[in-house]
Design a protein around this motif. Sequence first.
Motif, PDB file in Angstrom:
ATOM      1  N   VAL A 246       0.525  -1.698   0.069  1.00 64.49           N
ATOM      2  CA  VAL A 246      -0.165   0.277  -0.037  1.00 64.49           C
ATOM      3  C   VAL A 246       0.789   1.398  -0.213  1.00 64.49           C
ATOM      4  CG1 VAL A 246      -1.122   1.779   1.380  1.00 64.49           C
ATOM      5  CG2 VAL A 246      -1.643  -1.156   1.458  1.00 64.49           C
ATOM      6  N   GLY A 247       1.985   1.261  -0.052  1.00 58.66           N
ATOM      7  CA  GLY A 247       2.391   2.727   0.703  1.00 58.66           C
ATOM      8  C   GLY A 247       4.176   2.122  -0.487  1.00 58.66           C
ATOM      9  N   LEU A 248       4.232   1.697  -1.800  1.00 60.23           N
ATOM     10  CA  LEU A 248       4.558   1.768  -2.211  1.00 60.23           C
ATOM     11  C   LEU A 248       4.071   2.008  -3.402  1.00 60.23           C
ATOM     12  CD1 LEU A 248       7.295  -2.042  -1.789  1.00 60.23           C
ATOM     13  CD2 LEU A 248       7.907   0.777  -1.756  1.00 60.23           C
ATOM     14  N   ALA A 249       2.588   1.377  -3.732  1.00 59.67           N
ATOM     15  CA  ALA A 249       1.956   1.505  -4.627  1.00 59.67           C
ATOM     16  C   ALA A 249       1.118   2.226  -4.982  1.00 59.67           C
ATOM     17  CB  ALA A 249       1.413   0.499  -5.715  1.00 59.67           C
ATOM     18  N   ALA A 250       0.426   3.842  -5.526  1.00 59.55           N
ATOM     19  CA  ALA A 250      -0.224   4.812  -5.563  1.00 59.55           C
ATOM     20  C   ALA A 250      -1.606   4.670  -5.839  1.00 59.55           C
ATOM     21  CB  ALA A 250       0.446   5.836  -6.310  1.00 59.55           C
ATOM     22  N   PHE A 251      -1.378   3.564  -7.316  1.00 56.86           N
ATOM     23  CA  PHE A 251      -3.073   3.547  -8.121  1.00 56.86           C
ATOM     24  C   PHE A 251      -2.404   2.193  -9.381  1.00 56.86           C
ATOM     25  CE2 PHE A 251      -5.567   3.900 -11.758  1.00 56.86           C
ATOM     26  CZ  PHE A 251      -6.727   3.380 -11.126  1.00 56.86           C
ATOM     27  N   ALA A 252      -3.195   1.199  -9.438  1.00 55.10           N
ATOM     28  CA  ALA A 252      -3.431   0.669 -10.527  1.00 55.10           C
ATOM     29  C   ALA A 252      -4.328   0.060 -11.392  1.00 55.10           C
ATOM     30  CB  ALA A 252      -2.440  -0.686  -9.904  1.00 55.10           C
ATOM     31  N   ASP A 253      -4.229   0.273 -12.493  1.00 56.33           N
ATOM     32  CA  ASP A 253      -5.844  -0.698 -13.115  1.00 56.33           C
ATOM     33  C   ASP A 253      -6.116  -1.620 -12.756  1.00 56.33           C
ATOM     34  OD1 ASP A 253      -6.815   1.763 -14.565  1.00 56.33           O
ATOM     35  OD2 ASP A 253      -5.154   1.871 -15.562  1.00 56.33           O
ATOM     36  N   VAL A 254      -5.620  -2.287 -12.955  1.00 61.96           N
ATOM     37  CA  VAL A 254      -5.581  -3.880 -12.364  1.00 61.96           C
ATOM     38  C   VAL A 254      -4.216  -3.919 -11.760  1.00 61.96           C
ATOM     39  CG1 VAL A 254      -5.809  -6.134 -13.807  1.00 61.96           C
ATOM     40  CG2 VAL A 254      -6.661  -4.067 -14.878  1.00 61.96           C
TER      41      VAL A 254
ATOM     42  N   LEU B 246      -7.758  -4.532   0.655  1.00 66.03           N
ATOM     43  CA  LEU B 246      -8.567  -3.737   2.030  1.00 66.03           C
ATOM     44  C   LEU B 246      -7.851  -3.024   2.928  1.00 66.03           C
ATOM     45  CD1 LEU B 246      -9.739  -7.709   2.735  1.00 66.03           C
ATOM     46  CD2 LEU B 246     -10.914  -5.349   1.615  1.00 66.03           C
ATOM     47  N   HIS B 247      -6.391  -3.402   2.591  1.00 68.75           N
ATOM     48  CA  HIS B 247      -5.385  -2.043   3.188  1.00 68.75           C
ATOM     49  C   HIS B 247      -5.827  -1.172   2.727  1.00 68.75           C
ATOM     50  CE1 HIS B 247      -4.620  -5.431   5.944  1.00 68.75           C
ATOM     51  NE2 HIS B 247      -4.799  -4.231   6.886  1.00 68.75           N
ATOM     52  N   GLY B 248      -6.190  -0.711   1.835  1.00 73.44           N
ATOM     53  CA  GLY B 248      -6.180   0.824   0.996  1.00 73.44           C
ATOM     54  C   GLY B 248      -5.628   1.341  -0.512  1.00 73.44           C
ATOM     55  N   LEU B 249      -5.174  -0.080  -0.808  1.00 73.06           N
ATOM     56  CA  LEU B 249      -4.346  -0.251  -2.090  1.00 73.06           C
ATOM     57  C   LEU B 249      -5.752   0.522  -2.996  1.00 73.06           C
ATOM     58  CD1 LEU B 249      -1.829  -0.596  -4.348  1.00 73.06           C
ATOM     59  CD2 LEU B 249      -2.856  -2.591  -4.094  1.00 73.06           C
ATOM     60  N   THR B 250      -5.546   0.760  -3.981  1.00 75.69           N
ATOM     61  CA  THR B 250      -6.673   1.607  -4.792  1.00 75.69           C
ATOM     62  C   THR B 250      -6.397   0.964  -6.328  1.00 75.69           C
ATOM     63  OG1 THR B 250      -6.941   3.476  -3.903  1.00 75.69           O
ATOM     64  CG2 THR B 250      -7.455   3.795  -6.387  1.00 75.69           C
ATOM     65  N   VAL B 251      -7.183  -0.307  -6.607  1.00 75.61           N
ATOM     66  CA  VAL B 251      -7.403  -0.523  -7.960  1.00 75.61           C
ATOM     67  C   VAL B 251      -8.216  -0.911  -8.308  1.00 75.61           C
ATOM     68  CG1 VAL B 251      -5.650  -2.320  -7.171  1.00 75.61           C
ATOM     69  CG2 VAL B 251      -7.430  -3.093  -6.814  1.00 75.61           C
ATOM     70  N   ASP B 252      -8.638   0.096  -9.948  1.00 77.07           N
ATOM     71  CA  ASP B 252     -10.071  -0.591 -10.166  1.00 77.07           C
ATOM     72  C   ASP B 252     -10.272  -2.220 -10.424  1.00 77.07           C
ATOM     73  OD1 ASP B 252     -10.054   1.986 -10.886  1.00 77.07           O
ATOM     74  OD2 ASP B 252      -9.556   1.427 -12.846  1.00 77.07           O
ATOM     75  N   ARG B 253      -9.244  -3.328 -10.517  1.00 79.61           N
ATOM     76  CA  ARG B 253      -9.739  -4.348 -11.064  1.00 79.61           C
ATOM     77  C   ARG B 253      -9.306  -5.427 -10.552  1.00 79.61           C
ATOM     78  NH1 ARG B 253     -14.216  -5.668 -13.970  1.00 79.61           N
ATOM     79  NH2 ARG B 253     -15.291  -4.130 -15.234  1.00 79.61           N
ATOM     80  N   LEU B 254      -9.149  -6.964  -9.793  1.00 80.92           N
ATOM     81  CA  LEU B 254      -8.068  -7.764  -9.124  1.00 80.92           C
ATOM     82  C   LEU B 254      -8.295  -8.890  -9.382  1.00 80.92           C
ATOM     83  CD1 LEU B 254      -5.939  -8.403  -6.617  1.00 80.92           C
ATOM     84  CD2 LEU B 254      -7.845  -8.610  -5.424  1.00 80.92           C
ATOM     85  N   ILE B 255      -6.931  -8.841 -10.160  1.00 76.67           N
ATOM     86  CA  ILE B 255      -6.761 -10.766  -9.973  1.00 76.67           C
ATOM     87  C   ILE B 255      -6.240 -11.531  -9.566  1.00 76.67           C
ATOM     88  CG2 ILE B 255      -6.819 -12.365 -12.166  1.00 76.67           C
ATOM     89  CD1 ILE B 255      -7.359  -9.887 -14.510  1.00 76.67           C
ATOM     90  N   CYS B 256      -6.395 -12.195  -8.806  1.00 79.23           N
ATOM     91  CA  CYS B 256      -5.872 -13.337  -8.077  1.00 79.23           C
ATOM     92  C   CYS B 256      -5.820 -14.545  -8.762  1.00 79.23           C
ATOM     93  CB  CYS B 256      -5.953 -13.386  -7.173  1.00 79.23           C
ATOM     94  SG  CYS B 256      -6.515 -12.358  -6.020  1.00 79.23           S
ATOM     95  N   ILE B 257      -4.050 -15.584  -9.030  1.00 82.72           N
ATOM     96  CA  ILE B 257      -4.759 -16.677  -9.251  1.00 82.72           C
ATOM     97  C   ILE B 257      -3.931 -17.809  -8.945  1.00 82.72           C
ATOM     98  CG2 ILE B 257      -3.108 -17.844 -11.667  1.00 82.72           C
ATOM     99  CD1 ILE B 257      -4.870 -15.385 -12.736  1.00 82.72           C
ATOM    100  N   SER B 258      -4.122 -19.034  -8.547  1.00 82.93           N
ATOM    101  CA  SER B 258      -4.351 -19.266  -7.765  1.00 82.93           C
ATOM    102  C   SER B 258      -3.659 -18.842  -6.472  1.00 82.93           C
ATOM    103  CB  SER B 258      -2.745 -20.566  -8.205  1.00 82.93           C
ATOM    104  OG  SER B 258      -3.130 -21.240  -9.758  1.00 82.93           O
TER     105      SER B 258
END
Length: 175
Positions: free
Chosen positions: A67-75, A91-103
């Motif tokens: 959360v402290g390293l990444a400001a924003f990501a579309d994905v 859940l701790h505040g990282l701003t993303v538009d979409r999340l993909i979790c593989i395995s």
Amino acid sequence: MRLLIVTDIHGRPSADHCLSRRLPGVQQSLARTVSVSELLGVDYRGERLHRELVENEGFIRASERLVGLAAFADVALGYSAGGTVLWHSVLHGLTVDRLICISSTRLREVNSSMMPKPTLAVFGENDPNRPPDCWARGEAVQSYTVPAAAHDFYAFEGQALKLCLPRIAGFLDLE
């Protein structure tokens, strides 16, 4: 499209083998890849790193650092433990538009209805640690099981990758 990638406990997949390279419209120049070991500030991989994540609240520590390293990501795209780190980061505040979790099988331990962002969780059918089919009950969470795939299907070229790519492209509206 700005893409944030978090690798698994082995540092996989490499940039050349990331699923994002196979998706139309994704410019790799806008991708940032981070390893779980980098987020924890350690120089080890594999089982030792896995123990650090599970036994020493490593998932939470890594997610807070991200959360402290990444400001924003579309994905945000995470592989195995990397996907679980991304989940907690959102859940701790990282701003993303979409999340993909593989395995990201450790997601079996979280309440999917708490996820506020559109999420696609992809699991191999032959992964004994994947969550039960009823796990994805949140409005924002979709789950897809890749037929006849093992846990680390994402690290190898093969039919499993070909089967999941259209689902990921559809989730990202890239079709």
